[in-house]
Structures are given as structure tokens and as C-alpha cells.
Design an enzyme around this catalytic site. Sequence first.
Site, PDB file in Angstrom:
ATOM      1  N   GLY A 166     -31.669  25.317  20.123  1.00 11.30           N
ATOM      2  CA  GLY A 166     -31.540  24.196  19.203  1.00 11.30           C
ATOM      3  C   GLY A 166     -32.888  23.711  18.678  1.00 11.30           C
ATOM      4  O   GLY A 166     -33.947  24.050  19.205  1.00 11.30           O
TER       5      GLY A 166
ATOM      6  N   ASN B 202     -59.511  62.327 -10.777  1.00 13.91           N
ATOM      7  CA  ASN B 202     -60.356  61.615  -9.815  1.00 13.91           C
ATOM      8  C   ASN B 202     -60.115  62.026  -8.366  1.00 13.91           C
ATOM      9  O   ASN B 202     -60.811  61.581  -7.474  1.00 13.91           O
ATOM     10  CB  ASN B 202     -60.136  60.103  -9.946  1.00 13.91           C
ATOM     11  CG  ASN B 202     -58.696  59.703  -9.695  1.00 13.91           C
ATOM     12  OD1 ASN B 202     -57.785  60.492  -9.924  1.00 13.91           O
ATOM     13  ND2 ASN B 202     -58.475  58.502  -9.216  1.00 13.91           N
TER      14      ASN B 202
ATOM     15  N   ARG C 121     -28.832  36.371   8.409  1.00  9.26           N
ATOM     16  CA  ARG C 121     -28.251  36.595   7.081  1.00  9.26           C
ATOM     17  C   ARG C 121     -29.196  37.337   6.138  1.00  9.26           C
ATOM     18  O   ARG C 121     -28.780  37.865   5.117  1.00  9.26           O
ATOM     19  CB  ARG C 121     -27.825  35.258   6.467  1.00  9.26           C
ATOM     20  CG  ARG C 121     -26.475  34.820   6.987  1.00  9.26           C
ATOM     21  CD  ARG C 121     -25.911  33.726   6.139  1.00  9.26           C
ATOM     22  NE  ARG C 121     -26.490  32.447   6.473  1.00  9.26           N
ATOM     23  CZ  ARG C 121     -26.545  31.415   5.623  1.00  9.26           C
ATOM     24  NH1 ARG C 121     -26.084  31.549   4.395  1.00  9.26           N
ATOM     25  NH2 ARG C 121     -27.068  30.278   6.003  1.00  9.26           N
TER      26      ARG C 121
HETATM   27  C1  UD1 Z   1     -30.334  21.605  10.941  1.00 14.43           C
HETATM   28  C2  UD1 Z   1     -30.094  20.136  11.289  1.00 14.43           C
HETATM   29  C3  UD1 Z   1     -29.124  19.530  10.267  1.00 14.43           C
HETATM   30  C4  UD1 Z   1     -29.705  19.699   8.875  1.00 14.43           C
HETATM   31  C5  UD1 Z   1     -30.002  21.168   8.590  1.00 14.43           C
HETATM   32  C6  UD1 Z   1     -30.755  21.287   7.294  1.00 14.43           C
HETATM   33  C7  UD1 Z   1     -30.256  19.940  13.709  1.00 14.43           C
HETATM   34  C8  UD1 Z   1     -29.502  19.825  14.972  1.00 14.43           C
HETATM   35  N1  UD1 Z   1     -29.539  20.039  12.607  1.00 14.43           N
HETATM   36  O1  UD1 Z   1     -29.097  22.266  11.114  1.00 14.43           O
HETATM   37  O2  UD1 Z   1     -28.940  18.161  10.521  1.00 14.43           O
HETATM   38  O3  UD1 Z   1     -28.801  19.179   7.915  1.00 14.43           O
HETATM   39  O4  UD1 Z   1     -30.840  21.736   9.632  1.00 14.43           O
HETATM   40  O5  UD1 Z   1     -30.895  22.631   6.955  1.00 14.43           O
HETATM   41  O6  UD1 Z   1     -31.464  19.898  13.720  1.00 14.43           O
HETATM   42  N2  UD1 Z   1     -34.691  26.766  14.794  1.00 14.43           N
HETATM   43  C9  UD1 Z   1     -35.513  27.169  15.817  1.00 14.43           C
HETATM   44  N3  UD1 Z   1     -35.011  27.266  17.074  1.00 14.43           N
HETATM   45  C10 UD1 Z   1     -33.713  26.949  17.357  1.00 14.43           C
HETATM   46  C11 UD1 Z   1     -32.877  26.550  16.309  1.00 14.43           C
HETATM   47  C12 UD1 Z   1     -33.394  26.456  15.036  1.00 14.43           C
HETATM   48  O7  UD1 Z   1     -36.707  27.445  15.592  1.00 14.43           O
HETATM   49  O8  UD1 Z   1     -33.348  27.039  18.531  1.00 14.43           O
HETATM   50  C13 UD1 Z   1     -35.254  26.678  13.436  1.00 14.43           C
HETATM   51  C14 UD1 Z   1     -34.671  27.669  12.461  1.00 14.43           C
HETATM   52  O9  UD1 Z   1     -35.462  28.836  12.405  1.00 14.43           O
HETATM   53  C15 UD1 Z   1     -34.702  26.903  11.153  1.00 14.43           C
HETATM   54  C16 UD1 Z   1     -34.571  25.450  11.566  1.00 14.43           C
HETATM   55  O10 UD1 Z   1     -34.938  25.404  12.923  1.00 14.43           O
HETATM   56  O11 UD1 Z   1     -35.933  27.055  10.492  1.00 14.43           O
HETATM   57  C17 UD1 Z   1     -33.164  24.917  11.386  1.00 14.43           C
HETATM   58  O12 UD1 Z   1     -32.260  25.659  12.131  1.00 14.43           O
HETATM   59  P1  UD1 Z   1     -30.763  25.893  11.696  1.00 14.43           P
HETATM   60  O13 UD1 Z   1     -30.094  26.672  12.724  1.00 14.43           O
HETATM   61  O14 UD1 Z   1     -30.709  26.340  10.293  1.00 14.43           O
HETATM   62  O15 UD1 Z   1     -30.217  24.392  11.767  1.00 14.43           O
HETATM   63  P2  UD1 Z   1     -28.865  23.865  11.160  1.00 14.43           P
HETATM   64  O16 UD1 Z   1     -27.791  24.077  12.148  1.00 14.43           O
HETATM   65  O17 UD1 Z   1     -28.685  24.349   9.796  1.00 14.43           O
END
Ligand code: UD1
Length: 455
Positions: free
Chosen positions: A79, A371, A18
Amino acid sequence: MPKHNVAVVILAAGKGTRMKSARHKVLHEVGGKAMLHHLLDSVHSLAPEKTVIVVGAERDQVEAAVCDCEIVAQTEQLGTGHAVMMASEALETYSGDVLVLYGDVPFIPSNLMKEMIQVRDDGGNTGLVVLGFRPKDPARYGRLVTARDGSLERIVEYKDASAAERAIDLCNSGMMLIDGEKLFAWLDRLSNKNAAGEYYLTDLVAVARADGHSVAVVEAAEDDVLGINSREDLAHAEARFQHKRRKTAMAAGVTLVDPETVYFSHDTRLAADVIIEPNVFFGPGVVIEDNVIIKAYSHIEGARIRAGASVGPFARLRPGADIGPEAKIGNFVEVKKAKLERGVKVSHLSYIGDAFIGADANIGAGTITCNYDGFLKFETHIGAGAFIGSNTALVAPVKIGDGALVAAGSVITNNVEKDALAIARGQQYDRPGFAAEFRAAQTSKKAALDAKKGK
Ligand code: UD1
Ligand code: MG
């Protein structure tokens, strides 16, 4: 002293689509500093044993931006649970607690991190501490399902939640403190049989409980767990940052005539009794001593402004500008890499670059230090008490002695001795009465021509 050591794992492997940027999301800046560095500042105050950053794409960018962290790769984003697994090798010989943070949630106060550590230390059997919050709009956050005693039973992702679970207003920020001795064994027990087909870090709660551990929640304010996913979020974070920074400046004795129009950098240093007029922008590296006034519409970066100096309106101070005490920089003046001593005046329309100006020298309107020859930069040295007339070009390298006078309109290419006068311009030549004779002659010529045309 906390009972356990702490290591930090920062998740930053998400694609950040995004943002629509070639720059890694966590390197976008708030207050002139990358969000990752805002987060690392708070992390440093915990003095962790180790900090591991999990990255996906643009690994090189993150590597170049940090020093005392270990970077590990998560090539496929399977994840948040899977992302933490990627740190297992980096933490192989480590057995303390592990604090999981998100690189795109950069403003978690370190006292909240410390509170999570405290809660785990205090609760004998607490295997995990989750940072929760109650957002105004719970939207698609994971929901925290708590027991009667306030302990956490499980986290349910929005996608997997029932209507009743979606009605819960206590949400998961994503931040978690985990017993490091158990962490990787627990992670091995995660499955990806859920709506997203991912390994959820959040499922650790259920795993820890199944192992007989309790799970605690620490509650944060929504602002403290603000995530940045888009340019709009970034602008919102910037606005919050600026709002706070203005308040701290005012609380420390700085007058902001119209606070909302002044923009600070994360490292702007301001002494007491500084006055800042409206519409002033500070880039990084500015130090302002007491009783300085910065007048409206000035742009200042990498500059030191010493006590009692006056800058602006419409001044531009660039890196290496060192403005002496009681000095005056007026409108449409640009200063770069130049030391101006006490009481120097550059009041109008000048460029001063790669220069030294001694105390009380007066630099006339439109003076330019030339300069640069298109390849190299050269220095201009102006002695104390010198007077440079308006519209002078000082072609560097050049030295003007103490107390010397340079006549207006000069192009100075040679050094000028102390207390000398230098004039380097075309000489003025006057013919008394010439203008009147010319007028009379031309008037009669024109009249004769008009008569011919019959006008
Ligand atoms: C996650 C949480 C959710 C929480 C939310 C808060 C989980 C399963 N869910 O969801 O409960 O309310 O954050 O914002 O944890 N990332 C990685 N590798 C991956 C996936 C994610 O490094 O494979 C990192 C992303 O860069 C980010 C963070 O983890 O910094 C969260 O990832 P994001 O995909 O935003 O998680 P949500 O689905 O929003
Ligand atoms: Mg998210």
C-alpha cells in the site's frame, strides 16, 4: 522563504502491469524524456533537501536513470502508506516537510507543489495538505470528505466508500505534503483493515486530525494530475505534451504550417522565424537558429541548423549534423556527424557522414561519403568552394582541396589537391556511325531468319 525545508518521496513501487513492459513504468518516455525525469524537473525547482524514490521491481533501471536521488526498496507492495514508510531510514536525520508524489503522475506543475507548501506555512496548525481534483469521471479515485469550513476530514477509498461518499466529486490525486516531524509516527498508526488489506497513505488524514491538526486541500486541474498506467495513457500524455509544445513554439514566433503533424522533443530549441512544414519529427538534441525552413517529411535528431539554412523535404539529420548558415540540404539527403559550413549545398540523394565540408562547396546528386569499412569509421574533408560531381563515392579517409573539381561518377580514393580536377571513372570511347551500322546489320539478319521460318 518557506518556513519548512522540504524533502520529496516519489512512489514508484507499483507493478505497472498494465504497461506490459520489461521497462520500469516511470522510465517510459513522453517527448523523448522519461516520465520520472519530467517529474524530477519540477521537483528540482523546489530545491528539496533530499529526494527519495521508492521502487519495487526493476530497481536497477531506476538507479541507472537518476543521480541525485536516494533509491529505497519496497519489496512487497503493501500500500501507499507502507511505501512511504520505506523512506524512514533515508529521512532519519531529516525533520522538515515531506512531499509525497507518484512517479507515474509526472506533470504536476511546480507552482502547485509550491502552493501546497504555502498553504501549510500559512495555516498554523495544518499538519497535512492534500492535492485534490475534480475529474470528469471520478471513477475509482479516493474521495475527499470535507467539513463545512473546507478543511479535509478524511479520505475514503472507492472500495471502502458508501454510495453517498461515492457521489462526492472531489477526488484524491494522491499527492500530499506532510509535517515531517510527525510523518513516521503517524504512519506507525495506520492499519490495513480495509477492503484492499493495504496500508493506505490516505488514512493519515484521519490520524492527523485525531492528533488535533487540521488538514487542507489544494485543488488541481485534472490535466495537472494526469496518471500514466497504460500505453494508451502514455499516448494521451504524449498528445497533451505535443499540443502544449506546439503552442509554445508558435507563441515564440515559429510558423507551423500544420501544427498537429509536427512532433517535438522535450529539448527542441527553436529561434524565431523558423518555418516548419507538415510532417516533421524532432528527436532529442535539436537546435534551430532563426530563419531556418524545415520542409515537409524531415526527421531530425541531435542536429544544429544555423541561421537561414533550408532543410528538406524528406531530409534526415542524425546526431552530430551541424548545418551551416544559409546552407541547403535537399530531398533524400542523410547527414550524420558532419560539419557543413556556410552556404554548402547538398541538394539531392546523398549520404554525408563523418565529414567536414567547407563554405560554399556544392555536393552533387548521389554523392556518398564511404565512411565505414565494416570495422572503423573514417573522415572525409571537402574544402571550401569544392564541386563534387553527381554520383561520386568519396572513400574515406580522403581530402578534397579547396576549390577542387571532382568529375561525376568518380570513386575517389586519393586526396585531391586544391583547385585540381579529379576524374576517377572508366573513359568514354565513341565510334561514329556504329549504331546505325549495327541496326542495319541486325535488321537484315533477323529478316533472313524470319523468312526461313516462313513467317
Ligand atoms: C491511490 C490513492 C487514491 C487516489 C489514487 C490517485 C491510496 C490508498 N489511494 O489509489 O486515494 O485517488 O491513488 O491515483 O493511497 N505504490 C507503491 N507501493 C505500493 C502501492 C502503490 O509504491 O505498495 C505507488 C504506485 O507505484 C503508484 C502510487 O503509489 O505510483 C499509487 O498507487 P496505486 O496502486 O495506483 O493507488 P490507487 O489504488 O490508484
Ligand atoms: Mg492508481
